[in-house]
Structures are given as C-alpha cells and as structure tokens.
Motif scaffolding. Sequence first.
Motif, PDB file in Angstrom:
ATOM      1  N   TYR A   1     -29.982 -52.469   7.607  1.00  0.00           N
ATOM      2  CA  TYR A   1     -30.367 -51.126   7.455  1.00  0.00           C
ATOM      3  C   TYR A   1     -29.639 -50.241   8.482  1.00  0.00           C
ATOM      4  O   TYR A   1     -29.491 -50.598   9.528  1.00  0.00           O
ATOM      5  CB  TYR A   1     -31.720 -51.031   6.974  1.00  0.00           C
ATOM      6  CG  TYR A   1     -32.717 -50.918   7.957  1.00  0.00           C
ATOM      7  CD1 TYR A   1     -32.744 -49.736   8.526  1.00  0.00           C
ATOM      8  CD2 TYR A   1     -33.216 -52.167   8.359  1.00  0.00           C
ATOM      9  CE1 TYR A   1     -34.120 -49.622   9.964  1.00  0.00           C
ATOM     10  CE2 TYR A   1     -34.190 -52.144   9.439  1.00  0.00           C
ATOM     11  CZ  TYR A   1     -34.773 -51.053  10.199  1.00  0.00           C
ATOM     12  OH  TYR A   1     -35.386 -51.215  11.348  1.00  0.00           O
ATOM     13  N   ASP A   2     -29.715 -48.905   7.893  1.00  0.00           N
ATOM     14  CA  ASP A   2     -29.094 -47.873   8.941  1.00  0.00           C
ATOM     15  C   ASP A   2     -30.219 -47.031   9.425  1.00  0.00           C
ATOM     16  O   ASP A   2     -31.094 -46.615   8.351  1.00  0.00           O
ATOM     17  CB  ASP A   2     -28.216 -47.126   8.047  1.00  0.00           C
ATOM     18  CG  ASP A   2     -27.441 -45.700   8.880  1.00  0.00           C
ATOM     19  OD1 ASP A   2     -28.127 -45.333   9.744  1.00  0.00           O
ATOM     20  OD2 ASP A   2     -26.509 -45.283   8.490  1.00  0.00           O
TER      21      ASP A   2
ATOM     22  N   THR B   1     -30.605 -44.394  10.336  1.00  0.00           N
ATOM     23  CA  THR B   1     -30.527 -42.879  10.135  1.00  0.00           C
ATOM     24  C   THR B   1     -30.795 -42.609   8.556  1.00  0.00           C
ATOM     25  O   THR B   1     -30.444 -41.172   8.228  1.00  0.00           O
ATOM     26  CB  THR B   1     -29.298 -42.160  10.759  1.00  0.00           C
ATOM     27  OG1 THR B   1     -28.035 -42.874  10.234  1.00  0.00           O
ATOM     28  CG2 THR B   1     -29.016 -42.486  12.204  1.00  0.00           C
ATOM     29  N   ARG B   2     -30.651 -43.604   7.851  1.00  0.00           N
ATOM     30  CA  ARG B   2     -30.742 -43.512   6.324  1.00  0.00           C
ATOM     31  C   ARG B   2     -32.001 -44.014   5.753  1.00  0.00           C
ATOM     32  O   ARG B   2     -31.920 -45.208   5.435  1.00  0.00           O
ATOM     33  CB  ARG B   2     -29.224 -43.833   5.773  1.00  0.00           C
ATOM     34  CG  ARG B   2     -28.212 -43.143   6.158  1.00  0.00           C
ATOM     35  CD  ARG B   2     -26.890 -43.664   5.661  1.00  0.00           C
ATOM     36  NE  ARG B   2     -27.184 -43.623   4.132  1.00  0.00           N
ATOM     37  CZ  ARG B   2     -26.396 -44.418   3.263  1.00  0.00           C
ATOM     38  NH1 ARG B   2     -25.633 -45.496   3.925  1.00  0.00           N
ATOM     39  NH2 ARG B   2     -26.533 -44.415   2.098  1.00  0.00           N
ATOM     40  N   ARG B   3     -32.984 -43.458   5.403  1.00  0.00           N
ATOM     41  CA  ARG B   3     -34.186 -43.956   4.950  1.00  0.00           C
ATOM     42  C   ARG B   3     -33.900 -44.797   3.645  1.00  0.00           C
ATOM     43  O   ARG B   3     -34.747 -45.751   3.558  1.00  0.00           O
ATOM     44  CB  ARG B   3     -35.130 -42.826   4.569  1.00  0.00           C
ATOM     45  CG  ARG B   3     -36.376 -43.183   3.792  1.00  0.00           C
ATOM     46  CD  ARG B   3     -37.623 -43.870   4.576  1.00  0.00           C
ATOM     47  NE  ARG B   3     -37.900 -43.420   5.604  1.00  0.00           N
ATOM     48  CZ  ARG B   3     -39.068 -44.187   6.643  1.00  0.00           C
ATOM     49  NH1 ARG B   3     -39.125 -45.291   6.086  1.00  0.00           N
ATOM     50  NH2 ARG B   3     -39.117 -43.737   7.658  1.00  0.00           N
ATOM     51  N   GLU B   4     -33.036 -44.509   2.786  1.00  0.00           N
ATOM     52  CA  GLU B   4     -32.842 -45.060   1.611  1.00  0.00           C
ATOM     53  C   GLU B   4     -32.280 -46.463   1.861  1.00  0.00           C
ATOM     54  O   GLU B   4     -32.784 -47.475   1.047  1.00  0.00           O
ATOM     55  CB  GLU B   4     -31.949 -44.348   0.737  1.00  0.00           C
ATOM     56  CG  GLU B   4     -30.385 -44.435   0.986  1.00  0.00           C
ATOM     57  CD  GLU B   4     -30.218 -43.043   1.992  1.00  0.00           C
ATOM     58  OE1 GLU B   4     -29.024 -42.713   2.032  1.00  0.00           O
ATOM     59  OE2 GLU B   4     -31.159 -42.478   2.246  1.00  0.00           O
ATOM     60  N   THR B   5     -31.738 -46.486   2.871  1.00  0.00           N
ATOM     61  CA  THR B   5     -31.170 -48.251   3.356  1.00  0.00           C
ATOM     62  C   THR B   5     -32.461 -49.030   3.518  1.00  0.00           C
ATOM     63  O   THR B   5     -32.360 -50.166   3.193  1.00  0.00           O
ATOM     64  CB  THR B   5     -30.325 -48.343   4.153  1.00  0.00           C
ATOM     65  OG1 THR B   5     -30.759 -47.578   5.439  1.00  0.00           O
ATOM     66  CG2 THR B   5     -28.998 -47.296   3.849  1.00  0.00           C
TER      67      THR B   5
ATOM     68  N   ARG C   1     -30.984 -39.052  15.349  1.00  0.00           N
ATOM     69  CA  ARG C   1     -30.786 -38.663  14.007  1.00  0.00           C
ATOM     70  C   ARG C   1     -31.742 -39.708  13.223  1.00  0.00           C
ATOM     71  O   ARG C   1     -31.602 -40.023  11.988  1.00  0.00           O
ATOM     72  CB  ARG C   1     -29.293 -39.047  13.404  1.00  0.00           C
ATOM     73  CG  ARG C   1     -28.555 -37.859  14.059  1.00  0.00           C
ATOM     74  CD  ARG C   1     -27.012 -38.041  13.654  1.00  0.00           C
ATOM     75  NE  ARG C   1     -26.822 -38.461  12.400  1.00  0.00           N
ATOM     76  CZ  ARG C   1     -25.857 -39.052  12.080  1.00  0.00           C
ATOM     77  NH1 ARG C   1     -24.635 -39.137  12.885  1.00  0.00           N
ATOM     78  NH2 ARG C   1     -25.596 -39.556  10.588  1.00  0.00           N
TER      79      ARG C   1
ATOM     80  N   ASP D   1     -34.177 -41.987  11.345  1.00  0.00           N
ATOM     81  CA  ASP D   1     -34.830 -41.478  10.042  1.00  0.00           C
ATOM     82  C   ASP D   1     -36.147 -42.755   9.922  1.00  0.00           C
ATOM     83  O   ASP D   1     -36.918 -42.562   9.123  1.00  0.00           O
ATOM     84  CB  ASP D   1     -34.273 -41.324   8.774  1.00  0.00           C
ATOM     85  CG  ASP D   1     -34.889 -40.711   7.755  1.00  0.00           C
ATOM     86  OD1 ASP D   1     -35.815 -39.931   7.955  1.00  0.00           O
ATOM     87  OD2 ASP D   1     -34.545 -40.861   6.779  1.00  0.00           O
TER      88      ASP D   1
ATOM     89  N   LEU E   1     -25.283 -52.798   3.182  1.00  0.00           N
ATOM     90  CA  LEU E   1     -25.325 -51.445   2.715  1.00  0.00           C
ATOM     91  C   LEU E   1     -24.430 -51.374   1.520  1.00  0.00           C
ATOM     92  O   LEU E   1     -23.305 -51.360   1.662  1.00  0.00           O
ATOM     93  CB  LEU E   1     -25.182 -50.806   3.942  1.00  0.00           C
ATOM     94  CG  LEU E   1     -26.104 -50.725   5.150  1.00  0.00           C
ATOM     95  CD1 LEU E   1     -25.813 -49.913   6.285  1.00  0.00           C
ATOM     96  CD2 LEU E   1     -27.346 -50.570   4.865  1.00  0.00           C
TER      97      LEU E   1
END
Length: 107
Positions: A29-30, A32-36, A69, A71, A2
Amino acid sequence: MLVGKAGQESFRSITRSYYRGAAGALLVYDITRRETFNHLTSWLEDARQHSSSNMVIMLIGNKSDLESRRDVKREEGEAFAREHGLIFMETSAKTACNVEEVLLGKK
C-alpha cells in the motif's frame, strides 16, 4: 497490489491464478494514500482464499521517503500486520530503503 477501482475486478481475476503454488505474496500500500490501505482486507482475503495455507504474506508500506505526505501511520500498518499474522516493513522504491530486505525476505 495497487489498482484503481475501474480495473480492480478484472485485475483480480488475473491475479487469482498467480496465487496457486506461490510461496509468498507482497501486499503493498502507498503510505500517502489512505484508500490503498483501506483495500488491504479485501486483497488479503483474496490471497488467503486462493493460496495454500502456508503461504508467507508480507505487508509493505511503500513511499516511506514521503514522510511529510504520510496518510497512514506506521503504527496502523504494524497493527494490521500483527492482527493478521503478516510480516511488516516500510520501504521506499525511490531511495531503495528496505527494498533488498523485502526481496530477500529479511526483517
């Protein structure tokens, strides 16, 4: 891996040298964070381009303890892994859920 956009390219040039001779790689990937999650295709291409063809790659969705949380759905991670021939797991570094299994290569 990341990495923020600002440091992503300089970080990539460093990581490419680590792929040589590696037996495996973890793409994390996270959840909770779509971009990752959206950057996975690029990281996977990089890993495959700079490694041996028999390197094992695991896709890891981290922060499974933050379900409220979320995503990125678990099914999306599973589908990406299936499509690209990767092993898939979700983990939580905070609670240690599945962390040992990932490090020991257990599914």
